[in-house]
Every structure is written in structure tokens, then in C-alpha cells.
Write a protein that holds these residues in place. Structure first.
Motif, short mmCIF file in Angstrom:
data_model
loop_
_atom_site.label_atom_id
_atom_site.label_comp_id
_atom_site.label_asym_id
_atom_site.label_seq_id
_atom_site.Cartn_x
_atom_site.Cartn_y
_atom_site.Cartn_z
N GLN A 21 0.82 -1.20 0.00
CA GLN A 21 0.00 0.00 0.00
C GLN A 21 0.86 1.26 0.00
O GLN A 21 0.42 2.31 -0.44
CB GLN A 21 -0.92 0.00 1.23
N LYS A 22 2.07 1.17 0.45
CA LYS A 22 2.92 2.37 0.48
C LYS A 22 3.21 2.84 -0.95
O LYS A 22 3.14 4.02 -1.25
CB LYS A 22 4.26 2.06 1.16
N THR A 23 3.49 1.89 -1.83
CA THR A 23 3.90 2.27 -3.20
C THR A 23 2.74 2.13 -4.18
O THR A 23 2.82 2.58 -5.32
CB THR A 23 5.03 1.33 -3.65
N PRO B 87 -0.59 1.00 13.88
CA PRO B 87 0.78 0.55 13.66
C PRO B 87 1.75 1.70 13.88
O PRO B 87 1.35 2.87 13.84
CB PRO B 87 0.79 0.14 12.19
N GLU B 88 3.03 1.33 14.11
CA GLU B 88 4.00 2.41 14.28
C GLU B 88 4.15 3.22 12.99
O GLU B 88 4.48 4.39 13.02
CB GLU B 88 5.37 1.84 14.67
N HIS B 89 3.96 2.56 11.83
CA HIS B 89 4.12 3.32 10.57
C HIS B 89 2.81 3.30 9.80
O HIS B 89 2.14 2.28 9.75
CB HIS B 89 5.21 2.68 9.69
N GLY B 90 2.49 4.41 9.21
CA GLY B 90 1.32 4.43 8.34
C GLY B 90 0.04 4.69 9.10
O GLY B 90 0.02 4.79 10.33
N ALA B 91 -1.01 4.79 8.33
CA ALA B 91 -2.32 5.15 8.89
C ALA B 91 -2.88 4.02 9.74
O ALA B 91 -2.48 2.87 9.57
CB ALA B 91 -3.26 5.46 7.73
N PRO B 92 -3.83 4.35 10.63
CA PRO B 92 -4.49 3.28 11.40
C PRO B 92 -5.29 2.38 10.48
O PRO B 92 -5.66 2.76 9.36
CB PRO B 92 -5.40 4.04 12.37
N VAL B 93 -5.56 1.20 10.97
CA VAL B 93 -6.34 0.22 10.21
C VAL B 93 -7.62 -0.03 11.00
O VAL B 93 -7.56 -0.26 12.22
CB VAL B 93 -5.57 -1.11 10.08
N THR B 94 -8.76 0.03 10.32
CA THR B 94 -10.03 -0.19 11.00
C THR B 94 -10.63 -1.52 10.56
O THR B 94 -10.68 -1.81 9.36
CB THR B 94 -11.01 0.95 10.67
N LEU B 95 -11.05 -2.32 11.53
CA LEU B 95 -11.66 -3.62 11.23
C LEU B 95 -13.05 -3.65 11.86
O LEU B 95 -13.18 -3.38 13.06
CB LEU B 95 -10.81 -4.76 11.80
N THR B 118 -10.43 -1.57 6.51
CA THR B 118 -10.19 -0.39 5.66
C THR B 118 -8.96 0.35 6.16
O THR B 118 -8.66 0.34 7.35
CB THR B 118 -11.38 0.59 5.70
N ARG B 119 -8.29 0.94 5.18
CA ARG B 119 -7.09 1.71 5.53
C ARG B 119 -6.83 2.71 4.42
O ARG B 119 -6.97 2.38 3.25
CB ARG B 119 -5.87 0.80 5.65
N GLN B 120 -6.42 3.90 4.80
CA GLN B 120 -6.03 4.92 3.82
C GLN B 120 -4.52 4.92 3.68
O GLN B 120 -3.81 4.61 4.63
CB GLN B 120 -6.50 6.29 4.31
N ASP B 121 -4.06 5.25 2.48
CA ASP B 121 -2.60 5.36 2.33
C ASP B 121 -2.22 6.84 2.30
O ASP B 121 -3.07 7.72 2.43
CB ASP B 121 -2.12 4.64 1.07
N ALA B 122 -0.95 7.08 2.07
CA ALA B 122 -0.44 8.45 2.18
C ALA B 122 -1.15 9.37 1.18
O ALA B 122 -1.31 10.55 1.41
CB ALA B 122 1.06 8.44 1.93
#
Lengths: 148, 189
Positions: A21-23, B87-95, B118-122
């Protein structure tokens, strides 16, 4: 062949799928097949780059070798293989790289680099410093002597 | 003098005996509370449970309309849970799913059916993953399922069997029988 729709969906099947998802890059591995309209590409590993708002940008297929088959706008079969294939759906171009070979009916081309334009059925072969081998077989009609 | 000592001793003995008799017969018997062996140990409604990491940041936040902790299995059953993993990196993840079970130790959550991740990316792109029988390890920040799974992203839908998701590395894997369709996203109105 039916008029090729540039926006036709691209179908992919494979054993496994890995999405980063990062890339935004998706990687398919194992018995990978791509189909769009009459075009089919087969190989072992496919990398797909799909930007957020646009269509699939590029599909890179690796195989031993990767192969493709299609039907030209005039309805003639065309196929090819190479170690590495890059398909650009927007321009409908396939770039064959590494021991590339393409055959259109009885004409064959081999080089390290061949570009096939699926929209117009045009083949461009060769790269700087790399030779092209082509075998062109005239159609039966053009020799002037028709069979008895 | 001896007689007096004798009298005092006797009086003390009688008092002690009387006290014992009273304790045994007049006072209510001591309440013997046997620990609950089986059944709902505690329950709650409309809960929000947040588990923190050592660095003081939330590891996950779990909301549910109802919670019931049962014995002897020490499972915590949740209704309409919304689990947000940070998570330490990236957006939160919702379940989300209609129900879930928090296993003993409070770090592994099992979501049996109709799970939507669901999860959003940068770039603000939302990816939706739909599956069943999902196990979430909030400490290792992974989610797995052996079941058919569907990933929906902008312009594509991918189906396969089996899910391996790593929220820390922000990757989703489908393990078998994968099929995708990429279509040209229609221009937004």
C-alpha cells in the motif's frame, strides 16, 4: 477483430498476489495471465502500477519466457515471447526485451528489443548496437503465379 | 488470696466459653463466596477499550455495543466491534464485523464473519479488504484468514483465497487462486 476499446478492463489471474500500500504496486506470481480484449500475456511474475486516479499505467511481465498473443486489427494472429515484457495499456504498446521474438503469420522478427503496437499492428524491432533478424515471407498472391 | 485468684480465673474461663458459644450460635454464619466457575464473569455496554504501547501510544482501540467476559474460557465476546489498530508506521487500520472474540491476553482478536478492513494510504486512497474468519494479532500488527478474500482499491478488485496482512509493513497478500479486474476509474462528477 472487434474495434479494440482502450478502456476495456484488464483481467489478471495468478497463484498469489502481494500488494504494497505504500507504493501502490501489486505483484502477481505463479501462472500469471493478463487478458484485455484479444490480447493475452502469460508469465511467471507480473508487476502492476496503478495510480490512484488513472487506469492501470504499466504491467511488467517476467517469464521463462513471457509470451503474448493477439489479433491484429486486420484479424491476423500475432504472437511473441521475451524474457521481459512491458505492456502500456494507455498507448496499447507491448515492449519485448531480452531474446525477443515476434511472429505475424509467417513473418518473424528477433532482436533484443521489439515494440509491438497492438492498436495498429506495427512492429518496431532493434535497439542501438543490437541487430535485428527478420524473415518476411511474401504472401502467396504477391508472387504472380497462382497455384494451378 | 488463692481463692480470689481462682475466682478471677473461673470468671475469665466462663467469659471465653460464653463468647465462643455466642459466636457460634448468635452471629450469622460467615458468607462463603465460592469464586464463579462458569458463566459470565462481567459484562458491559457501549464500551471503548484502549490498549497502550510501552511508548504511551495506543496499540489498539476497541469499541463495541456489548461486551461479556466468560469463565472458565476467559474469552471476551463483543457485539458490533470496531477495532482500530495503530501501527508504528502508516495510517491506522479499521476492522469491523458483527461480532468478535478477544482471546485471553487481550492482544489477539478473532472476527468470525463479514469482516471489513479499511485503511487509507499516504495519498488518501482507501483500500477495503473483505473476508471471514480473520485473526488479528494487535501486538504483531498482522491479520490472517484462510477464507476467500476480496480487496477493493481505486480502479481494481482482486479476489483470492487466504489473507496475510501486515499493518506495520503496509502490505496485503492473497495466497491462492487470485483474480483481478482493473478498470479505468470513471471520472469523478
Amino acid at each position: 477483430a472487434p474495434p479494440v476499446a482502450r478502456d476495456a478492463p484488464v483481467h489478471i489471474s495468478a497463484d498469489r498476489f502481494h500488494f504494497d500500500q505504500k507504493t501502490g504496486v501489486g505483484i502477481y506470481t505463479g501462472h500469471v495471465r493478463v487478458t484485455q480484449n484479444t490480447l493475452t500475456i502469460d508469465g511467471d511474475r507480473l508487476t502492476v502500477v496503478a495510480p490512484p486516479k488513472g487506469p492501470v499505467e504499466r504491467l511488467t511481465m517476467d517469464g521463462n519466457p513471457a509470451t503474448f498473443s493477439d489479433v491484429t486489427p486486420k484479424g491476423k494472429p500475432v504472437k511473441g515471447h521475451a524474457a521481459h515484457m512491458l505492456y502500456l495499456p494507455d498507448s496499447r504498446q507491448i515492449q519485448l526485451q531480452g531474446q525477443a521474438e515476434l511472429s505475424q503469420e509467417r513473418n518473424t522478427f528477433s532482436s533484443t528489443h521489439i515494440v509491438y503496437d497492438t492498436k495498429n499492428g506495427v512492429v518496431t524491432a532493434g535497439a542501438p548496437g543490437h541487430r535485428v533478424e527478420a524473415t518476411l515471407v511474401p504472401d502467396q498472391g504477391t508472387t504472380g503465379k497462382s497455384a494451378p | 488470696m488463692n481463692a480470689q485468684r481462682l475466682l478471677t480465673g473461673a470468671a475469665l474461663a466462663v467469659t471465653l466459653l460464653l463468647g465462643l458459644w455466642l459466636a457460634r450460635h448468635v452471629l450469622p454464619p460467615p458468607l462463603k463466596v465460592a469464586p464463579l466457575a462458569r458463566g459470565t464473569d462481567y459484562s458491559a455496554d457501549d464500551i471503548t477499550l484502549t490498549q497502550m504501547r510501552r511508548d504511551g501510544q495506543p496499540r489498539y482501540r476497541l469499541r463495541a455495543t456489548h461486551l461479556a467476559h466468560t469463565l472458565p474460557d476467559r474469552l471476551t465476546r463483543l457485539t458490533d466491534p470496531v477495532l482500530v489498530v495503530y501501527p508504528e508506521h502508516g495510517a491506522p487500520v479499521t476492522l469491523r464485523s458483527p461480532s468478535a472474540v478477544l482471546l485471553p491476553g487481550d492482544t489477539v482478536v478473532r472476527m468470525p464473519e463479514r469482516v471489513v478492513i479499511t485503511r487509507q494510504d499516504a495519498q488518501g486512497r482507501t483500500i477495503r479488504v473483505i473476508s471471514n474468519d480473520v485473526t488479528v494479532d494487535t501486538r504483531r500488527q498482522i491479520a490472517t484468514s484462510p477464507k476467500p478474500t476480496r480487496i477493493e482499491g481505486p480502479g481494481y478488485v482482486t479476489r483470492g483465497i487466504g489473507l496475510d496482512a501486515n499493518f506495520k509493513q503496509q502490505v496485503f497478500d492473497l495466497l491462492k487462486d487470485v483474480n483481478s479486474v482493473y478498470t479505468r476509474p470513471t471520472a469523478q462528477p
